[in-house]
Scaffold this active site. Sequence first.
Site, PDB file in Angstrom:
ATOM      1  NE  ARG A 161      40.883  38.782  50.765  1.00 50.38           N
ATOM      2  CZ  ARG A 161      40.979  40.088  50.619  1.00 50.38           C
ATOM      3  NH1 ARG A 161      42.183  40.680  50.620  1.00 50.38           N
ATOM      4  NH2 ARG A 161      39.930  40.859  50.442  1.00 50.38           N
ATOM      5  N   GLY A 162      40.570  38.292  47.256  1.00 46.23           N
ATOM      6  CA  GLY A 162      40.417  39.606  46.621  1.00 46.23           C
ATOM      7  C   GLY A 162      40.441  39.385  45.111  1.00 46.23           C
ATOM      8  NE  ARG A 181      36.760  32.725  47.043  1.00 43.32           N
ATOM      9  CZ  ARG A 181      36.829  33.817  47.828  1.00 43.32           C
ATOM     10  NH1 ARG A 181      37.996  34.408  48.010  1.00 43.32           N
ATOM     11  NH2 ARG A 181      35.755  34.287  48.413  1.00 43.32           N
ATOM     12  CD  GLN A 238      37.408  38.817  54.169  1.00 44.05           C
ATOM     13  OE1 GLN A 238      36.632  39.050  55.090  1.00 44.05           O
ATOM     14  NE2 GLN A 238      37.130  37.939  53.235  1.00 44.05           N
ATOM     15  CG  ASP A 275      34.638  39.833  44.809  1.00 44.70           C
ATOM     16  OD1 ASP A 275      34.512  40.657  45.724  1.00 44.70           O
ATOM     17  OD2 ASP A 275      35.544  38.977  44.769  1.00 44.70           O
ATOM     18  CG  ASN A 322      32.724  44.268  47.559  1.00 45.86           C
ATOM     19  OD1 ASN A 322      33.739  43.733  47.121  1.00 45.86           O
ATOM     20  ND2 ASN A 322      32.751  45.028  48.633  1.00 45.86           N
ATOM     21  CE  LYS A 323      34.113  38.730  51.376  1.00 47.45           C
ATOM     22  NZ  LYS A 323      33.892  37.287  51.076  1.00 47.45           N
TER      23      LYS A 323
HETATM   24  O1  MRU Z   1      36.285  36.634  49.912  1.00 55.67           O
HETATM   25  P1  MRU Z   1      37.302  37.669  49.502  1.00 55.67           P
HETATM   26  O2  MRU Z   1      38.171  38.122  50.619  1.00 55.67           O
HETATM   27  O3  MRU Z   1      38.075  37.231  48.290  1.00 55.67           O
HETATM   28  O4  MRU Z   1      36.415  38.905  49.062  1.00 55.67           O
HETATM   29  C1  MRU Z   1      37.070  40.072  48.641  1.00 55.67           C
HETATM   30  C2  MRU Z   1      36.165  41.202  48.399  1.00 55.67           C
HETATM   31  O5  MRU Z   1      34.963  41.102  48.498  1.00 55.67           O
HETATM   32  C3  MRU Z   1      36.792  42.474  47.925  1.00 55.67           C
HETATM   33  O6  MRU Z   1      36.069  43.577  48.367  1.00 55.67           O
HETATM   34  C4  MRU Z   1      36.814  42.478  46.387  1.00 55.67           C
HETATM   35  O7  MRU Z   1      37.427  41.334  45.898  1.00 55.67           O
HETATM   36  C5  MRU Z   1      37.474  43.667  45.843  1.00 55.67           C
HETATM   37  S1  MRU Z   1      39.187  43.549  45.992  1.00 55.67           S
HETATM   38  C6  MRU Z   1      40.000  44.759  45.250  1.00 55.67           C
END
Ligand code: MRU
Length: 347
Positions: free
Chosen positions: A45-46, A88, A196, A237, A247-248
């Site tokens: 993820r990320g 995703r 996370q 993201d 972002n998250k």
């Molecule tokens: O759902 P995730 O864990 O994939 O979400 C990740 C995030 O929101 C991160 O902050 C984002 O991808 C930046 S990663 C360098």
Amino acid sequence: MIKTVEWRAGAVRLLDQRKLPFTEEYPEFTTYEQVASAIKRMVVRGAPAIGVAAAMGAALAAKDIETNDTGEFLRQFEEALAVLAATRPTAVNLFWAIERMRARAKSLTGRPVAEIRKTLEDEAHKVYQEDLAINKTMGENGAALLAAGDSILTHCNAGALATAGGYGTALGVIKAAHLAGKKITVFADETRPWLQGARLTAWELMKEGIPVTLITDNMAGHCMKRGMISKIIVGADRIAANGDTANKIGTYTVAVMAKRHNLPFYVAAPMSTIDYSLPDGSHIPIEERASEEVTHIMGGQQIAPDGVKVFNPAFDVTPAELISGIITERGVAMPPNRQTLAVLRTA
Ligand code: MRU
């Protein structure tokens, strides 16, 4: 170095992030369908890590297509890319990597299939290597914005685990400042519902020897009010052309709090996270995930009544006006807006 994603002789090896911080397991995936499923199930993820995994998934697909006819190869390759793309929706690096692999394949129309396969494997390697290098440069660009003794709040995980490995984005900035001897300390939001921050950011920073304090998401405002935070750095993201940033989930709340307390709020992300085709954040698709992620803790203990209605958006959008600067490998857009981001595009 943390190795989040790796190409291993015809297989994609991923550090299974669902198992961290308790066990460090590296399953190998040998088909593109398996890689797509691993992306969907959060094994990897990320945003940047998802992009690298997708590029390698595409290389796996190319390896397994059994035809010597270029037209038929490209048709089947396109089907595989569609499966990888349907994993995703918010992380634009996924679509960026898929488009890069598609363009590379198409550029070889008419060439022997064996040559296309080999070129696509090389391209996936390049995506991986470039991600490592970009994050290091981004870290150095961002570290200049941090002062000795800064106490940084971060949300989710934007570290090595969210990229190909190595530095990371938001945590890359922190790591670069730490290596420069700036004595940085970090507050990590736990980041419900996937945790996370608690599971990944805390683990990663402790491994790096960077002092980290874990808080629950609803403690961030209190910590800012008490003067415990000097700056905020998060990843992204997807960033629209005007700087609005997805972002998250929970990032928007942190940004509003930062504004209230007059604290700089930075986003660190590679250029591949900027989606110049979208005029503003209202066009960014927001992934919604299963209700069990909210009603249960990490797929285990149930914490809500049976049948309760749940809303589970995985991301939110922070308006550019709440962001002090967007740190990239090409420099910092400060303040972020259509003009400053356009300058980076051509830099
Ligand atoms: O759902 P995730 O864990 O994939 O979400 C990740 C995030 O929101 C991160 O902050 C984002 O991808 C930046 S990663 C360098």
